[in-house]
Enzyme design. Structure first.
Site, short mmCIF file in Angstrom:
data_model
loop_
_atom_site.label_atom_id
_atom_site.label_comp_id
_atom_site.label_asym_id
_atom_site.label_seq_id
_atom_site.Cartn_x
_atom_site.Cartn_y
_atom_site.Cartn_z
CE LYS A 30 84.94 29.88 17.34
NZ LYS A 30 85.11 30.09 18.78
CE1 TYR A 78 69.61 52.93 -4.32
CE2 TYR A 78 71.46 51.47 -3.87
CZ TYR A 78 70.23 51.70 -4.46
OH TYR A 78 69.63 50.71 -5.18
C1 LIG Z 1 86.40 30.37 18.97
C2 LIG Z 1 87.10 29.73 20.09
C3 LIG Z 1 88.45 29.42 19.99
C4 LIG Z 1 89.30 29.94 18.88
O1 LIG Z 1 89.50 31.31 19.12
P1 LIG Z 1 90.46 32.23 18.23
O2 LIG Z 1 90.49 33.51 18.96
O3 LIG Z 1 89.81 32.34 16.90
O4 LIG Z 1 91.77 31.57 18.17
C5 LIG Z 1 89.02 28.66 20.99
N1 LIG Z 1 88.30 28.28 22.07
C6 LIG Z 1 86.99 28.60 22.22
C7 LIG Z 1 86.26 28.16 23.44
C8 LIG Z 1 86.35 29.35 21.25
O5 LIG Z 1 85.08 29.70 21.42
#
Ligand SMILES: *Cc1c(COP(=O)(O)O)cnc(C)c1O
Length: 376
Positions: free
Chosen positions: A39, A260
């Site tokens: 994702k 800044y």
């Molecule tokens: C993002 C996610 C993962 C992967 O999680 P990591 O901690 O990056 O390994 C797996 N399952 C779900 C439901 C997620 O939202």
């Protein structure tokens, strides 16, 4: 490796290291299947390159958050792979899952009903994952909803349950009592549903041990080199290196301020370098006065980031480098902001965040170079 043709920042992404991390996680889970969470553009590292690398490494089950992410991934990998959409289809879009050959994760009774309606319209059972909430109160069916599905014989008609899954809230902290509680709740809930492969662990959950592995694990972060367990050595390989060039060097006289807000005032004459990377690239502004950069030829010397980070640049104090006898870095010299001697998790910690956020924030403004040492 080519050093020309880029200005500002450069993000090097080692695809072989991602493939090796995938292999290490596969070995760790033994007979369970190892999927991959890709994702958010594969945590910012590039859906195409990362997705294809993992597919070549043998991964056949992928997880994305959004339908559109799944649709983008589908043509990039083999049709013998499954893509689960973690958020399920938004109302009225279930059909798009079929179009793009995606499997929804159904998180609510509403999503279950919409998927069923589509199955009836199609006149055939449709595959889906069912997510149950085992204790982090994020996505998934409640215990009462699971009971409803378990006791109403028609409630799951038309749905081929391809996976029953849940997600852990505290897996990076092995001693946290929620880990065992969620495990027990998950087993109870899944046993009330139709028999199907089960999945509970993401990256950190894998390292809680085999009781958490079930049939399929879903790592994301660990594939990309983020340490899975807080305070423990990282068993995965680093996969990225973030570099910036020196745009200009200067001597700041004693008493002059830098950047800044005049947040830094030189106590004595100070040689500094301005690097062409800033918060506009996704490098955390929080690292002003707190972060460090590394000159790759002098990897043991940390050069402090001084003053506030600008949109396009930041300043570093060269004093420690010159004191060690290094020649003054010329314009165009390349420094590491994240790399072998400045690990992602350490940079994230200095910025008061986690590796996940730092990775996904790394903007698209960098020159990105995916490379694979296995392929020359
Ligand atoms: C993002 C996610 C993962 C992967 O999680 P990591 O901690 O990056 O390994 C797996 N399952 C779900 C439901 C997620 O939202």
């Amino acid at each position: 490796m080519e050093r020309d043709g880029w200005e500002g920042g450069r993000l090097l992404i080692n695809l072989a290291a991602i493939a090796e991390n995938y292999a290490r996680l596969c070995a760790r889970v033994g007979s369970a299947e190892c999927g991959a969470a890709v994702k958010a553009n594969a945590y910012g590292l590039g859906l195409k390159n990362v997705g294809q690398t993992l597919y070549e490494a043998g991964c056949r089950t992928f997880f994305v958050a959004h339908l559109a992410e799944g649709a983008a991934l589908r043509p990039l990998i083999g049709q013998d792979s499954r893509i689960f959409v973690l958020h399920g289809p938004p109302p009225g879009t279930a059909n798009a899952c079929l179009t793009h050959h995606l499997v929804p994760v159904l998180n609510s009774l509403q999503q279950v009903q919409e998927w069923q309606t589509l199955a009836h319209a199609q006149g055939r059972p449709l595959a889906a994952a069912l997510q149950v909430d085992s204790g982090m109160s994020r996505f998934g069916l409640t215990e009462a909803e699971v009971d409803y599905l378990a006791t109403q014989p028609q409630a799951l008609a038309g749905i081929q349950v391809a996976l029953v899954m849940s997600h852990l809230g505290c897996a990076d902290t092995p001693d946290h009592p929620l880990n065992h509680q969620q495990l027990a709740t998950f087993i109870t809930l899944k046993n009330r549903l139709p028999a199907a492969p089960a999945s509970l662990a993401a990256s950190s959950g894998i390292f809680l041990g085999p009781d958490w592995h079930f049939d399929l694990v879903r790592p994301g972060a660990a594939l990309y080199g983020i340490a899975p367990t807080a305070g423990q050595p990282n068993p995965l390989r680093a996969t990225i290196r973030l570099q910036a060039r020196v745009i200009q060097t200067r001597q700041v006289p004693a008493g002059a301020c830098v950047g800044y807000g005049a947040a830094f005032t030189a106590q004595h004459q100070t040689p500094i370098a301005l690097l062409g990377i800033g918060y506009g690239d996704g490098f955390p502004r929080r690292l002003g006065q707190r972060g460090f950069v590394i000159c790759p030829d002098w990897p043991d010397i940390k050069l402090p980031i001084i003053g506030r980070i600008s949109m396009d640049s930041l300043a570093v104090d060269l004093t420690p480098l010159l004191a060690a006898g290094a020649p003054p870095p010329p314009t165009g010299a390349v420094f590491d902001l994240i790399g072998p001697h400045m690990p992602l998790d350490e940079v994230a910690h200095l910025a008061d965040t986690i590796g996940y956020e730092l990775l996904t924030d790394l903007g698209t403004r960098y020159h990105r170079l995916h490379y694979d040492p296995r392929k020359g």
